[in-house]
Design an enzyme around this catalytic site. Sequence first.
Site, PDB file in Angstrom:
ATOM      1  N   ILE A 107      -0.362 -23.581 -77.497  1.00 14.66           N
ATOM      2  CA  ILE A 107      -0.621 -22.178 -77.180  1.00 14.66           C
ATOM      3  C   ILE A 107      -1.919 -21.687 -77.822  1.00 14.66           C
ATOM      4  O   ILE A 107      -2.283 -22.117 -78.912  1.00 14.66           O
ATOM      5  CB  ILE A 107       0.582 -21.286 -77.591  1.00 14.66           C
ATOM      6  CG1 ILE A 107       0.418 -19.859 -77.059  1.00 14.66           C
ATOM      7  CG2 ILE A 107       0.810 -21.339 -79.087  1.00 14.66           C
ATOM      8  CD1 ILE A 107       1.686 -19.012 -77.156  1.00 14.66           C
ATOM      9  N   CYS A 108      -2.600 -20.794 -77.110  1.00 14.83           N
ATOM     10  CA  CYS A 108      -3.772 -20.072 -77.596  1.00 14.83           C
ATOM     11  C   CYS A 108      -4.942 -21.029 -77.840  1.00 14.83           C
ATOM     12  O   CYS A 108      -5.490 -21.587 -76.899  1.00 14.83           O
ATOM     13  CB  CYS A 108      -3.398 -19.249 -78.825  1.00 14.83           C
ATOM     14  SG  CYS A 108      -4.509 -17.871 -79.163  1.00 14.83           S
ATOM     15  N   HIS A 109      -5.351 -21.248 -79.096  1.00 12.06           N
ATOM     16  CA  HIS A 109      -6.449 -22.143 -79.416  1.00 12.06           C
ATOM     17  C   HIS A 109      -6.000 -23.603 -79.584  1.00 12.06           C
ATOM     18  O   HIS A 109      -6.828 -24.497 -79.717  1.00 12.06           O
ATOM     19  CB  HIS A 109      -7.158 -21.692 -80.699  1.00 12.06           C
ATOM     20  CG  HIS A 109      -8.010 -20.473 -80.522  1.00 12.06           C
ATOM     21  ND1 HIS A 109      -7.477 -19.196 -80.468  1.00 12.06           N
ATOM     22  CD2 HIS A 109      -9.343 -20.327 -80.375  1.00 12.06           C
ATOM     23  CE1 HIS A 109      -8.456 -18.326 -80.309  1.00 12.06           C
ATOM     24  NE2 HIS A 109      -9.594 -18.978 -80.247  1.00 12.06           N
ATOM     25  N   SER A 156      -0.084 -22.119 -72.929  1.00  9.99           N
ATOM     26  CA  SER A 156      -0.095 -20.666 -72.765  1.00  9.99           C
ATOM     27  C   SER A 156      -1.325 -20.093 -73.445  1.00  9.99           C
ATOM     28  O   SER A 156      -1.959 -20.756 -74.265  1.00  9.99           O
ATOM     29  CB  SER A 156       1.175 -20.026 -73.326  1.00  9.99           C
ATOM     30  OG  SER A 156       2.265 -20.226 -72.461  1.00  9.99           O
TER      31      SER A 156
END
Length: 175
Positions: A107-109, A156
């Site tokens: 998720i994210c980075h 995500s």
Amino acid sequence: MTKRIAFLTATEGIEEVELTKPWQAAADAGHTVELLSVEEGEVQLFQHLDKSTTQKVDRLVSDASPDDYDALVLPGGVANPDALRMDDTAVAFVRDFVDSGKPVAAICHAPWTLVEADRVRGKRVTSWPSLQTDVRNGGGEWVDEEVVVDGNLITSRNPDDIPAFSQALLEAVGD
């Protein structure tokens, strides 16, 4: 059936909710959860750029094998995956886990580590928007969607996507 899910982080810069919320969802579903890291002790969680709590490391990634787990979760935060992708042992673990065919959720980075492991090539992936060039340069197709499942990869964009991210993880492990 109870599954064993590994969460892999560096020692600091972990976005707190991206670790704790999927962790809680997996634990609430009856799964065994373990925190892997590159050093023993505790890892420092953050709320964006501010230090928050710490969490105890259960096992060194150097002592772990993908064979020991049913799924892998890679939380974000900017500094966490940036540091993780510089650790050869962690990158090899992620590469081997993706190659095992078992679910890997980032998720994210966190997809930075997947890029470093050369495991976004030919895959549809989402992430924090600033990683889209990295994903494309790694041979992946970057898309702006809440959750993307491509093969065994689950990705995500940000903390707002955690409910869908956690649900996709649980579905992938058979809940």
